[in-house]
Write a protein that holds these residues in place. Structure first.
Motif, PDB file in Angstrom:
ATOM      1  N   ALA A  18       0.833  -1.206   0.000  1.00  0.00           N
ATOM      2  CA  ALA A  18       0.000   0.000   0.000  1.00  0.00           C
ATOM      3  C   ALA A  18       0.867   1.256   0.000  1.00  0.00           C
ATOM      4  CB  ALA A  18      -0.932  -0.006   1.208  1.00  0.00           C
ATOM      5  N   ALA A  19       1.960   1.222   0.748  1.00  0.00           N
ATOM      6  CA  ALA A  19       2.872   2.372   0.780  1.00  0.00           C
ATOM      7  C   ALA A  19       3.519   2.588  -0.582  1.00  0.00           C
ATOM      8  CB  ALA A  19       3.942   2.150   1.851  1.00  0.00           C
ATOM      9  N   TRP A  20       3.936   1.504  -1.228  1.00  0.00           N
ATOM     10  CA  TRP A  20       4.528   1.620  -2.562  1.00  0.00           C
ATOM     11  C   TRP A  20       3.539   2.213  -3.563  1.00  0.00           C
ATOM     12  CZ3 TRP A  20       6.668  -4.058  -2.447  1.00  0.00           C
ATOM     13  CH2 TRP A  20       7.844  -4.084  -1.663  1.00  0.00           C
ATOM     14  N   MET A  21       2.249   1.882  -3.384  1.00  0.00           N
ATOM     15  CA  MET A  21       1.222   2.327  -4.320  1.00  0.00           C
ATOM     16  C   MET A  21       0.586   3.659  -3.903  1.00  0.00           C
ATOM     17  SD  MET A  21      -0.563  -1.414  -5.005  1.00  0.00           S
ATOM     18  CE  MET A  21      -1.615  -0.864  -6.361  1.00  0.00           C
ATOM     19  N   ASP A  22       1.109   4.270  -2.843  1.00  0.00           N
ATOM     20  CA  ASP A  22       0.611   5.570  -2.358  1.00  0.00           C
ATOM     21  C   ASP A  22      -0.867   5.544  -1.990  1.00  0.00           C
ATOM     22  OD1 ASP A  22       3.013   6.973  -2.440  1.00  0.00           O
ATOM     23  OD2 ASP A  22       2.788   7.412  -4.576  1.00  0.00           O
ATOM     24  N   VAL A  23      -1.322   4.433  -1.457  1.00  0.00           N
ATOM     25  CA  VAL A  23      -2.684   4.343  -0.937  1.00  0.00           C
ATOM     26  C   VAL A  23      -2.658   4.803   0.516  1.00  0.00           C
ATOM     27  CG1 VAL A  23      -4.592   2.773  -0.378  1.00  0.00           C
ATOM     28  CG2 VAL A  23      -3.243   2.434  -2.459  1.00  0.00           C
ATOM     29  N   PRO A  24      -3.562   5.695   0.920  1.00  0.00           N
ATOM     30  CA  PRO A  24      -3.568   6.186   2.309  1.00  0.00           C
ATOM     31  C   PRO A  24      -3.639   5.039   3.313  1.00  0.00           C
ATOM     32  CG  PRO A  24      -5.055   7.484   0.967  1.00  0.00           C
ATOM     33  CD  PRO A  24      -4.608   6.332   0.108  1.00  0.00           C
ATOM     34  N   MET A  25      -2.853   5.178   4.399  1.00  0.00           N
ATOM     35  CA  MET A  25      -2.764   4.129   5.405  1.00  0.00           C
ATOM     36  C   MET A  25      -3.067   4.671   6.799  1.00  0.00           C
ATOM     37  SD  MET A  25       0.746   2.210   4.155  1.00  0.00           S
ATOM     38  CE  MET A  25       1.216   2.127   5.867  1.00  0.00           C
ATOM     39  N   VAL A  26      -3.826   3.902   7.553  1.00  0.00           N
ATOM     40  CA  VAL A  26      -4.061   4.162   8.970  1.00  0.00           C
ATOM     41  C   VAL A  26      -3.560   2.946   9.736  1.00  0.00           C
ATOM     42  CG1 VAL A  26      -5.801   4.525  10.770  1.00  0.00           C
ATOM     43  CG2 VAL A  26      -6.059   5.623   8.533  1.00  0.00           C
ATOM     44  N   ILE A  27      -2.842   3.186  10.828  1.00  0.00           N
ATOM     45  CA  ILE A  27      -2.311   2.092  11.652  1.00  0.00           C
ATOM     46  C   ILE A  27      -2.950   2.146  13.028  1.00  0.00           C
ATOM     47  CG2 ILE A  27      -0.255   1.334  12.918  1.00  0.00           C
ATOM     48  CD1 ILE A  27       1.397   1.938  10.462  1.00  0.00           C
ATOM     49  N   GLN A  28      -3.270   0.980  13.574  1.00  0.00           N
ATOM     50  CA  GLN A  28      -3.767   0.900  14.947  1.00  0.00           C
ATOM     51  C   GLN A  28      -2.804   0.053  15.773  1.00  0.00           C
ATOM     52  OE1 GLN A  28      -5.930  -1.672  16.962  1.00  0.00           O
ATOM     53  NE2 GLN A  28      -5.994  -0.139  18.561  1.00  0.00           N
ATOM     54  N   GLU A  29      -2.261   0.643  16.829  1.00  0.00           N
ATOM     55  CA  GLU A  29      -1.321  -0.049  17.719  1.00  0.00           C
ATOM     56  C   GLU A  29      -2.009  -0.314  19.057  1.00  0.00           C
ATOM     57  OE1 GLU A  29       1.187  -2.032  19.551  1.00  0.00           O
ATOM     58  OE2 GLU A  29       1.870  -1.429  17.547  1.00  0.00           O
ATOM     59  N   GLN A  30      -2.136  -1.591  19.417  1.00  0.00           N
ATOM     60  CA  GLN A  30      -2.893  -1.963  20.613  1.00  0.00           C
ATOM     61  C   GLN A  30      -2.096  -1.855  21.904  1.00  0.00           C
ATOM     62  OE1 GLN A  30      -2.613  -4.672  18.119  1.00  0.00           O
ATOM     63  NE2 GLN A  30      -4.335  -3.891  16.966  1.00  0.00           N
ATOM     64  N   ASN A  31      -0.772  -2.027  21.835  1.00  0.00           N
ATOM     65  CA  ASN A  31       0.038  -2.164  23.043  1.00  0.00           C
ATOM     66  C   ASN A  31       0.736  -0.880  23.452  1.00  0.00           C
ATOM     67  OD1 ASN A  31      -0.071  -5.184  23.677  1.00  0.00           O
ATOM     68  ND2 ASN A  31       0.495  -5.211  21.510  1.00  0.00           N
ATOM     69  N   SER A  32       1.233  -0.885  24.692  1.00  0.00           N
ATOM     70  CA  SER A  32       1.984   0.275  25.189  1.00  0.00           C
ATOM     71  C   SER A  32       3.413   0.269  24.664  1.00  0.00           C
ATOM     72  CB  SER A  32       1.996   0.276  26.721  1.00  0.00           C
ATOM     73  OG  SER A  32       2.604  -0.900  27.221  1.00  0.00           O
ATOM     74  N   TYR A  33       3.858  -0.873  24.128  1.00  0.00           N
ATOM     75  CA  TYR A  33       5.155  -0.974  23.463  1.00  0.00           C
ATOM     76  C   TYR A  33       4.888  -1.396  22.031  1.00  0.00           C
ATOM     77  CZ  TYR A  33      10.138  -1.818  22.826  1.00  0.00           C
ATOM     78  OH  TYR A  33      11.436  -1.744  22.387  1.00  0.00           O
ATOM     79  N   ALA A  34       5.149  -0.513  21.095  1.00  0.00           N
ATOM     80  CA  ALA A  34       4.735  -0.741  19.707  1.00  0.00           C
ATOM     81  C   ALA A  34       5.406  -1.962  19.100  1.00  0.00           C
ATOM     82  CB  ALA A  34       5.060   0.492  18.872  1.00  0.00           C
ATOM     83  N   GLY A  35       4.622  -2.731  18.346  1.00  0.00           N
ATOM     84  CA  GLY A  35       5.149  -3.897  17.663  1.00  0.00           C
ATOM     85  C   GLY A  35       6.048  -3.516  16.501  1.00  0.00           C
TER      86      GLY A  35
END
Length: 364
Positions: A111-128
């Protein structure tokens, strides 16, 4: 609008994604949603059960030691990138949302290579690691804990909380239903102990070793989820046969399990913590030591520092773990304080807020 939601490997990544998909459907009934996960993992079962299409990538995490599976990892990455590219070309989403875990890595990279907008959800207090690697290309990063600036760009971060299923709200009026459903005694205090759908060996061992403890505390009843991996082994234990212990391989109705629980003993995964915040339950947290960057301990300490939970290390004696729960059960003031503090951390609108951001990024 077309949206791809990607993530998986564990319920902690899958269930938040399903909750957001439900919120998207409520806000935009005509939205087309495709899930992308890892073949053979929990998402391939749970996503179709929730009513959504899912495609699987041939991808897995890395083992901590040299194994044949690690030698195959580069091949899996290349295969998954190619499959992800074909899925993106065919589905043509306006936005992609990643929920962490190795399953989301290839899809979000494409998706990043194709310039498609991205939203990320991080569940933990220490990012994966997957989310940390992809964060620079994301438009928004939805987090559940404050202080995530040490992992992500401050201007992208939005504190939303973790999405959880709606059936966990408004449980106070459902105790009688829950007692009847599980066949429990309404005169006894109830301890809920679980280690996730597969189970947790430490928690199961604690139960097996303490049959005498529960004979002495016969004013307490236990709802014990052993987990699918451990049910056969522990269901024949002396503890499982006690009248005040209700041992089950798996609890399908976690909403009713929370409704009947006076105190919870559980691991400290992000999804579990979000659920006990939403249900306002006093909890004894036993962080798993077998997770990346020891993030469950960090999750638990984030609550302990706010007076919202009690932590017992995984290597503690079984009697210490159970006694911590009994101390809360027998101290109404302590229990009430924990319930008030943990309920204050709940974010019941997390799924709706994340859905809003996905929609906004698609429109932009």
């Amino acid at each position: 609008m077309k949206v791809i939601l990607s993530g998986g490997g564990t319920g902690g990544h899958v269930y938040p994604a399903i909750a957001v998909a439900d919120a998207l459907k409520e806000q935009m009934p005509q939205v087309q949603i495709l899930f992308v996960g890892a073949k053979g993992r929990i998402e391939m079962e749970k996503v179709p059960a929730a009513g959504y299409d899912v495609k699987g990538l041939w991808i897995s995490g890395l083992d901590r030691k040299l194994t044949l599976r690690n030698l195959l990892f580069p091949v899996k990455v290349i295969s998954s990138l190619m499959t992800a590219y074909l899925l993106m070309r065919k589905f043509q989403p306006q936005v992609v949302a990643g929920f962490g875990g190795f399953a989301s890595g290839p899809l979000l990279r494409v998706a990043a290579w194709m310039d498609v907008p991205m939203v990320i959800q991080e569940q933990n207090s220490y990012a994966g690691i997957t989310n940390r690697l992809l964060a620079k290309k994301a438009r928004k990063i939805c987090v559940a804990y404050p202080g995530m600036e040490k992992f992500f760009q401050r201007e992208k971060i939005v504190l939303t909380g973790n999405p959880v299923r709606k059936d966990l709200q408004e449980l106070k009026t459902r105790r009688a239903e829950a007692l009847s459903f599980f066949g429990l005694d309404d005169t006894k205090k109830t301890l809920l102990l679980f280690g996730g759908s597969l189970g947790a060996r430490k928690l199961n061992e604690a139960m097996r070793e303490q049959a005498e403890f529960f004979r002495e505390h016969d004013d307490i009843q236990v709802l014990w989820q052993m987990g699918k991996l451990y049910a056969e082994k522990y269901s024949v234990s002396e503890t499982a046969g006690l009248r005040n212990v209700h041992a089950l391989p798996f609890i399908d109705r976690m909403d009713l399990a929370y409704a009947v629980a006076d105190v919870v003993i559980c691991r400290a995964g992000a999804l579990t913590i979000s659920e006990i915040c939403l249900t306002g339950k006093a909890a004894v947290l036993v962080p798993s030591p077998n997770v990346a960057e020891d993030h469950q301990t960090r999750n638990a300490l984030a609550l302990v520092e706010r007076g919202a939970a009690v932590i017992v290390p995984d290597n503690s004696p079984a009697e210490d773990l159970l006694q911590a729960a009994v101390d809360i059960l027998n101290n109404p003031d302590k229990r009430l304080g924990l319930e008030i503090s943990i309920a204050a951390l709940a974010r019941p609108d997390a799924a709706e807020r994340i859905a809003d951001m996905i929609i906004n990024e698609a429109k932009s």
